[in-house]
Design an enzyme around this catalytic site. Structure first.
Site, mmCIF file in Angstrom:
data_model
loop_
_atom_site.group_PDB
_atom_site.id
_atom_site.type_symbol
_atom_site.label_atom_id
_atom_site.label_comp_id
_atom_site.label_asym_id
_atom_site.label_seq_id
_atom_site.Cartn_x
_atom_site.Cartn_y
_atom_site.Cartn_z
ATOM 1 N N GLN A 133 -3.949 -0.715 -14.737
ATOM 2 C CA GLN A 133 -4.397 -1.376 -13.524
ATOM 3 C C GLN A 133 -3.783 -0.713 -12.304
ATOM 4 O O GLN A 133 -2.666 -0.208 -12.357
ATOM 5 C CB GLN A 133 -4.122 -2.876 -13.565
ATOM 6 C CG GLN A 133 -2.714 -3.276 -13.880
ATOM 7 C CD GLN A 133 -2.607 -4.743 -14.275
ATOM 8 O OE1 GLN A 133 -3.326 -5.206 -15.167
ATOM 9 N NE2 GLN A 133 -1.718 -5.467 -13.629
ATOM 10 N N GLY A 134 -4.572 -0.697 -11.257
ATOM 11 C CA GLY A 134 -4.136 -0.098 -10.004
ATOM 12 C C GLY A 134 -4.371 -1.070 -8.864
ATOM 13 O O GLY A 134 -5.272 -1.906 -8.920
ATOM 14 N N TYR A 135 -3.560 -0.927 -7.827
ATOM 15 C CA TYR A 135 -3.606 -1.840 -6.693
ATOM 16 C C TYR A 135 -4.103 -1.086 -5.467
ATOM 17 O O TYR A 135 -3.516 -0.087 -5.063
ATOM 18 C CB TYR A 135 -2.231 -2.474 -6.487
ATOM 19 C CG TYR A 135 -1.943 -3.391 -7.646
ATOM 20 C CD1 TYR A 135 -2.314 -4.726 -7.607
ATOM 21 C CD2 TYR A 135 -1.388 -2.894 -8.817
ATOM 22 C CE1 TYR A 135 -2.123 -5.545 -8.696
ATOM 23 C CE2 TYR A 135 -1.196 -3.711 -9.920
ATOM 24 C CZ TYR A 135 -1.564 -5.039 -9.849
ATOM 25 O OH TYR A 135 -1.384 -5.855 -10.934
ATOM 26 N N LEU A 136 -5.204 -1.588 -4.909
ATOM 27 C CA LEU A 136 -5.857 -0.932 -3.791
ATOM 28 C C LEU A 136 -5.417 -1.501 -2.451
ATOM 29 O O LEU A 136 -5.760 -0.960 -1.405
ATOM 30 C CB LEU A 136 -7.377 -1.053 -3.940
ATOM 31 C CG LEU A 136 -7.917 -0.494 -5.270
ATOM 32 C CD1 LEU A 136 -9.368 -0.876 -5.452
ATOM 33 C CD2 LEU A 136 -7.728 1.008 -5.329
ATOM 34 N N THR A 184 -5.463 5.340 -6.151
ATOM 35 C CA THR A 184 -4.156 4.751 -5.877
ATOM 36 C C THR A 184 -3.079 5.229 -6.838
ATOM 37 O O THR A 184 -3.315 5.311 -8.041
ATOM 38 C CB THR A 184 -4.223 3.209 -5.916
ATOM 39 O OG1 THR A 184 -2.924 2.687 -5.609
ATOM 40 C CG2 THR A 184 -4.678 2.686 -7.263
#
Length: 165
Positions: free
Chosen positions: A28-31, A82
């Site tokens: 998971q990545g945080y934008l 990200t």
């Protein structure tokens, strides 16, 4: 509006493993970033991909949550945007009191292990399993979004003593 009602705990033993009914690898990545702001996350497993927006409420146990299935190619493209990433194995448990999961973090967040329980009613009685340690609900520095920016290995107060791993 969808609500996420969740409590989180450090995991202090491996006793939860006998309750695991399935697991999945998550990237998971945080934008977006910012404490107290709307968090935008993209999450991918081998079978699914989601775009999620989470917004705080006045109760640290409750957040507004909007989650949408997206094509895998879109998730891949968004993850490439990200460097704020978290990788973990999520174990789904057969445990009373709500939807329990245990996240076993990888990379710079290893050997962190956190249990989460999602519930439909924050007032309902909850029996905390013995393999759960300190409650970390509402601890911003230990949210997945925060760990994507400043991983467990950099959190001196915890990783130096390594008391929860």
């Amino acid at each position: 509006m969808a609500l996420e009602i969740e409590r989180r705990f450090f995991v202090v033993s491996e006793a939860w493993q006998e309750l695991s009914v399935k697991h999945e690898q998550l990237d998971q990545g945080y934008l977006s970033e910012g404490q107290g702001a709307v968090v935008v996350r993209v999450r991918r497993s081998q079978q699914h991909a989601w775009l999620t927006l989470k917004a705080p409420t006045n109760n640290p146990e409750i957040r507004q949550e909007f989650e949408y299935t997206i094509p895998a190619a879109d998730a891949e493209a968004l993850l490439a945007l990200t460097p704020r990433r978290v990788e973990k194995t999520r174990h789904h448990l057969n445990c009373p009191g709500g939807d329990w999961v245990v996240d076993v973090f990888a990379g710079a967040n290893a050997p962190l292990v956190i249990a989460e329980v999602e519930r439909s009613d924050p007032e309902a009685q909850l029996t905390i399993p013995s393999w759960c340690g300190e409650e970390i609900t509402g601890r911003g520095e230990l949210s997945n979004a925060a760990l994507a920016m400043r991983p467990w290995s950099e959190l001196e107060a915890y990783s130096r003593g390594n008391r929860f791993s």
